[in-house]
Design a protein around this motif. Structure first.
Motif, short mmCIF file in Angstrom:
data_model
loop_
_atom_site.label_atom_id
_atom_site.label_comp_id
_atom_site.label_asym_id
_atom_site.label_seq_id
_atom_site.Cartn_x
_atom_site.Cartn_y
_atom_site.Cartn_z
N GLU A 86 -5.14 -114.46 86.59
CA GLU A 86 -5.20 -113.77 87.87
C GLU A 86 -4.79 -112.32 87.69
O GLU A 86 -4.07 -111.98 86.75
CB GLU A 86 -4.23 -114.42 88.87
CG GLU A 86 -4.66 -115.78 89.32
CD GLU A 86 -3.71 -116.38 90.36
OE1 GLU A 86 -2.81 -115.67 90.83
OE2 GLU A 86 -3.88 -117.57 90.67
N LYS A 87 -5.25 -111.49 88.62
CA LYS A 87 -4.93 -110.07 88.56
C LYS A 87 -3.48 -109.84 89.01
O LYS A 87 -3.02 -110.41 89.97
CB LYS A 87 -5.88 -109.30 89.47
CG LYS A 87 -5.67 -107.80 89.41
CD LYS A 87 -6.79 -107.07 90.10
CE LYS A 87 -6.57 -105.59 90.24
NZ LYS A 87 -5.78 -104.90 89.31
N LYS A 88 -2.79 -108.99 88.24
CA LYS A 88 -1.43 -108.59 88.61
C LYS A 88 -1.48 -107.72 89.84
O LYS A 88 -2.44 -106.99 90.05
CB LYS A 88 -0.85 -107.71 87.49
CG LYS A 88 -0.07 -108.35 86.45
CD LYS A 88 0.59 -107.25 85.60
CE LYS A 88 0.87 -107.75 84.22
NZ LYS A 88 1.56 -106.76 83.41
N PRO A 89 -0.42 -107.73 90.64
CA PRO A 89 -0.36 -106.77 91.74
C PRO A 89 -0.41 -105.34 91.19
O PRO A 89 0.14 -105.06 90.12
CB PRO A 89 1.00 -107.04 92.38
CG PRO A 89 1.38 -108.41 91.93
CD PRO A 89 0.74 -108.62 90.61
N ALA A 90 -1.08 -104.45 91.90
CA ALA A 90 -1.26 -103.06 91.45
C ALA A 90 0.08 -102.39 91.16
O ALA A 90 0.17 -101.54 90.27
CB ALA A 90 -2.03 -102.27 92.50
#
Length: 177
Positions: A86-90
């Protein structure tokens, strides 16, 4: 005592027994100094359950299920594995940025400090991660500001339970199980 901690003591008086901590070994284990408002919160309330929902983690908590060091180790490992898929928070794209848990909930949501390499601990802000999903919220407040504002209804989260806070606040200091 900072103003948000003062608000908390007015909402829910702290237990009669304060908790003393030697913060040196704790901060050495985490590799960072912790925010002063959190240290004051732990001194007054210790590891604690707020409104039968939110658990403030404490290093060396008498109830080992809510030990800050163990939570930090487990969450770091879990998030590292999760971010492979999953993508990390910005907010965590900055080199050296990380999160450290300071609270959790009955539903499994986790509340973190956003730790940035160019910020002092007293400037750390709060991030909330949903229990079984990839949604994150970022709140530009300290942990005690978050807790006080959530309890008074001044701060709203789309992730935390709609039943939090309770109309009549409750506090339990965590004890051995």
């Amino acid at each position: 005592m900072n103003s948000s901690l003062n608000r908390l003591t007015q909402l829910l008086p702290p237990p009669s027994q304060s908790r003393e901590k030697d913060w040196g070994p704790v901060e050495q284990a985490l590799g960072v100094e912790l925010p002063s408002d959190y240290k004051e919160l732990i001194h007054l309330y210790g590891g604690s359950n707020w409104d039968d929902y939110l658990y403030v983690l404490e290093p060396g908590c008498p109830n080992d299920n809510y030990d800050l060091i163990q939570w930090e180790e487990q969450q770091t490992e879990d998030l590292d594995g999760l971010w492979e898929f999953e993508k990390k928070p910005a907010e965590l794209d900055e080199k050296g940025a990380r999160v450290i848990p300071w609270a959790t909930t009955d539903n499994g949501e986790c509340l973190y400090w956003l730790v940035r390499p160019d910020q002092e601990p007293d400037q750390w802000k709060v991030m909330v991660n949903e229990a079984r999903g990839d949604r994150w919220e970022h709140f530009p407040v300290t942990c005690t500001e978050f807790l006080a504002s959530a309890l008074t209804g001044d701060l709203h989260s789309a992730i935390l339970s709609s039943r939090f806070p309770l109309t009549v606040h409750e506090l339990r200091q965590l004890q051995p199980v």
